[in-house]
Design an enzyme around this catalytic site. Structure first.
Site, mmCIF file in Angstrom:
data_model
loop_
_atom_site.group_PDB
_atom_site.id
_atom_site.type_symbol
_atom_site.label_atom_id
_atom_site.label_comp_id
_atom_site.label_asym_id
_atom_site.label_seq_id
_atom_site.Cartn_x
_atom_site.Cartn_y
_atom_site.Cartn_z
ATOM 1 N N ARG A 198 -4.356 -0.269 -67.662
ATOM 2 C CA ARG A 198 -5.096 0.008 -66.440
ATOM 3 C C ARG A 198 -6.590 -0.116 -66.742
ATOM 4 N NH1 ARG A 198 -6.800 5.664 -64.229
ATOM 5 N NH2 ARG A 198 -7.869 4.924 -62.362
ATOM 6 N N HIS A 255 -14.035 2.792 -59.624
ATOM 7 C CA HIS A 255 -14.036 3.911 -60.571
ATOM 8 C C HIS A 255 -15.495 4.364 -60.712
ATOM 9 C CE1 HIS A 255 -11.617 5.781 -64.060
ATOM 10 N NE2 HIS A 255 -12.804 6.359 -64.128
ATOM 11 N N GLU A 290 -9.980 8.899 -58.536
ATOM 12 C CA GLU A 290 -10.494 10.260 -58.408
ATOM 13 C C GLU A 290 -11.634 10.362 -57.390
ATOM 14 O OE1 GLU A 290 -11.420 11.802 -62.295
ATOM 15 O OE2 GLU A 290 -9.435 11.371 -63.072
ATOM 16 N N ASN A 304 -3.840 11.780 -62.197
ATOM 17 C CA ASN A 304 -4.629 11.953 -63.414
ATOM 18 C C ASN A 304 -4.594 13.437 -63.737
ATOM 19 O OD1 ASN A 304 -5.210 9.285 -62.951
ATOM 20 N ND2 ASN A 304 -7.417 9.564 -62.659
ATOM 21 N N TYR A 333 -5.201 16.606 -66.468
ATOM 22 C CA TYR A 333 -5.830 17.094 -67.699
ATOM 23 C C TYR A 333 -5.585 18.573 -67.947
ATOM 24 C CZ TYR A 333 -8.025 12.591 -68.006
ATOM 25 O OH TYR A 333 -8.214 11.242 -68.131
ATOM 26 N N GLU A 355 -3.615 8.752 -65.728
ATOM 27 C CA GLU A 355 -4.468 9.231 -66.827
ATOM 28 C C GLU A 355 -3.905 10.544 -67.342
ATOM 29 O OE1 GLU A 355 -8.650 9.782 -66.017
ATOM 30 O OE2 GLU A 355 -8.794 7.855 -64.985
#
Ligand code: IFM
Length: 466
Positions: free
Chosen positions: A77, A121, A167, A293, A295, A363
């Site tokens: 990606r 992005h 995002e 994504n 985290y 991600e």
């Protein structure tokens, strides 16, 4: 499907983004982006780093494709720098910019790696910010969709997976509300406009991409995290509900339900942009997949002093005189809690609450302070454990019936981590920024073995067993 296996056809890849790796910030006719500008403002980025050179991939992507091939990656990606294709964001096309992505896609396909292309992005062409305030303006949505179509026309015969936005919450929150990212604004009145116009841009771009290539698969990548109350009190639980709407549902609900989440949307009525007839239908046009994504998770507490929303993230180590229980888990170098179960929770929620759409983890990863050891290797056991634990959760979610199709480690290579500059290393491949030398980290070799094991299982039929 057997334990710790993944569904047939599941893709393992890694991700990057243009500004974070490409360098060549003004090469071959590229126009400046808001990040080229912002990173030059003194004091905005740690140690005043910028992306002028980054990982130099504009001039050499072959080295990294070779590494991807060695790792056995099945997908990659990357994002397109809008200002490389359209230096002013619209109007004249810079053919050399398109040529670059053309060559990159061909080289990936020749290596047997499927390209997943992100169109935005965060590196908006500076001209669009200056002329109209970027996504603060409704016009930017249509301009974005036209740019998407241009890229789609050029690459869409070979690229089948498209991610419109990465995002959008971060671009709106850190870029327009908190001033920590480009374009560096602190404007609560712009906030919901930027969200709505990005979503509108997403919907328009999806339609235009499909208009030029009917087989285009179009999705969006959202940063998501489960939101927990800091304590079990009623007010904190209500705060967590609002926090979830603020971070997760502000995008999920319009995309999947065609409406912004209540009560948050009502509370923010003073800041709401005009929503025109047809907007929500455009936004809610069915997605081919959603990118998550992930985290960390978030804790919030009731905060009467925060206007309109009444909550605040809780990162205090002590709550009501006790060490907050979540403080017992490990933390990455970003100060983010390592919480693998949160990924399972998010995935399962997509099944339970949003109709089980196709999902890619677009991600997932962690920054740790990596160094090159005397043996010339980079030993990063914490990142390896992070990846092991999180991919286990993905496998568990698949076994629980979640329609999860792939996983992308963030990131392929160490790179420019926005306001933190080059000091936070997320790569499974180490980059020596002085020489541009790459060293596959131990976590990269571990990922290679995971992929090999999965591929071997698929060949023997193990991954398809019930
Ligand atoms: O580096 C970023 C990426 O650009 C977007 N998602 C989060 C990553 C780590 O902060």
């Amino acid at each position: 499907m057997s334990a710790n296996a993944f569904p047939p056809g599941f893709l393992f890849g890694a991700a990057t983004s243009a500004y974070q790796i490409e360098g060549g910030w003004d090469a071959d006719g590229k126009g400046p982006s808001i990040w080229d500008h912002f990173a030059r403002l003194p004091g905005r980025i740690q140690r005043n780093h910028n992306g002028d050179v980054a990982c130099n991939t504009y001039f050499d992507f072959a080295t990294d494709i070779d590494i991807m091939r060695r790792l056995g990656l099945q997908a990659y990606r990357f994002s397109v720098a809008w200002a490389r294709v359209l230096p002013l964001g619209r109007g004249a096309i810079n053919e050399k910019g398109l040529d670059y992505y053309d060559r990159l896609v061909d080289a990936l396909l020749a290596a047997g790696i499927k390209p997943f292309v992100t169109l935005f992005h965060w590196d908006l062409p500076l001209a669009l910010q200056r002329e109209m305030g970027g996504f603060d303006s409704r016009d930017c949505a249509a301009i974005f969709a036209d740019y998407a179509e241009i890229v789609g026309r050029r690459l869409g015969d070979r690229v089948k997976q498209w991610i419109t936005l990465n995002e959008p919450w971060v671009h709106a929150t850190l870029g327009h509300l908190r001033g920590l990212h480009a374009p560096g604004r602190l404007n609560p009145w712009a906030y919901l406009r930027v969200i709505h116009h990005q979503l509108l841009g997403h919907g328009l771009a999806a339609a235009q991409l499909k208009g030029v290539h009917a087989d285009a698969q179009v999705g969006i990548s959202l940063n998501m995290g489960p939101v927990y109350p800091a304590t079990d009190s009623e007010v904190d639980r209500a705060a967590a509900g609002l926090g979830d709407q603020f971070i997760n549902r502000i995008f999920l609900d319009p995309l999947f339900r065609g409406q912004y989440p209540e009560p948050l949307w009502g509370r923010l009525r003073a800041f709401r942009p005009p929503v025109q007839p047809g907007d929500m239908e455009t936004i809610a046009h069915p997605l081919d997949f959603v990118g998550i994504n992930y985290y960390t998770r978030i804790h919030v507490r009731h905060a009467w002093y925060v206007p309109f929303v009444g909550f605040w993230p809780n990162d205090l180590p002590v709550v009501a005189g006790r060490v907050a229980p979540w403080r017992k888990n490990g933390y990455s170098q970003m100060g983010w809690e390592v919480y693998p179960a949160g990924l399972f929770e998010l995935l399962f929620r997509m099944k339970q609450e949003y109709g089980n759409p196709a999902v890619y983890i677009t991600e997932n990863g962690a920054a740790f302070a990596d160094t090159v050891s005397d043996d010339g290797r980079v030993h990063d056991p914490q990142r390896q454990q992070f990846l092991e634990q999180h991919t286990d959760m993905v496998s568990a979610a698949a076994r629980a019936g979640v329609n999860v199709r792939g996983y992308f480690a963030w990131s392929l290579i160490d790179n420019f981590e926005w306001a933190y500059g080059y000091d936070k290393r997320f790569g499974i491949v180490y980059v020596d920024f002085a020489t541009q030398r790459r060293i596959i980290k131990d976590s990269g070799y571990w990922y290679q073995s995971l992929i090999q094991g999965q591929a071997a299982g698929e060949r023997s039929g193990a991954a398809t067993e019930p």
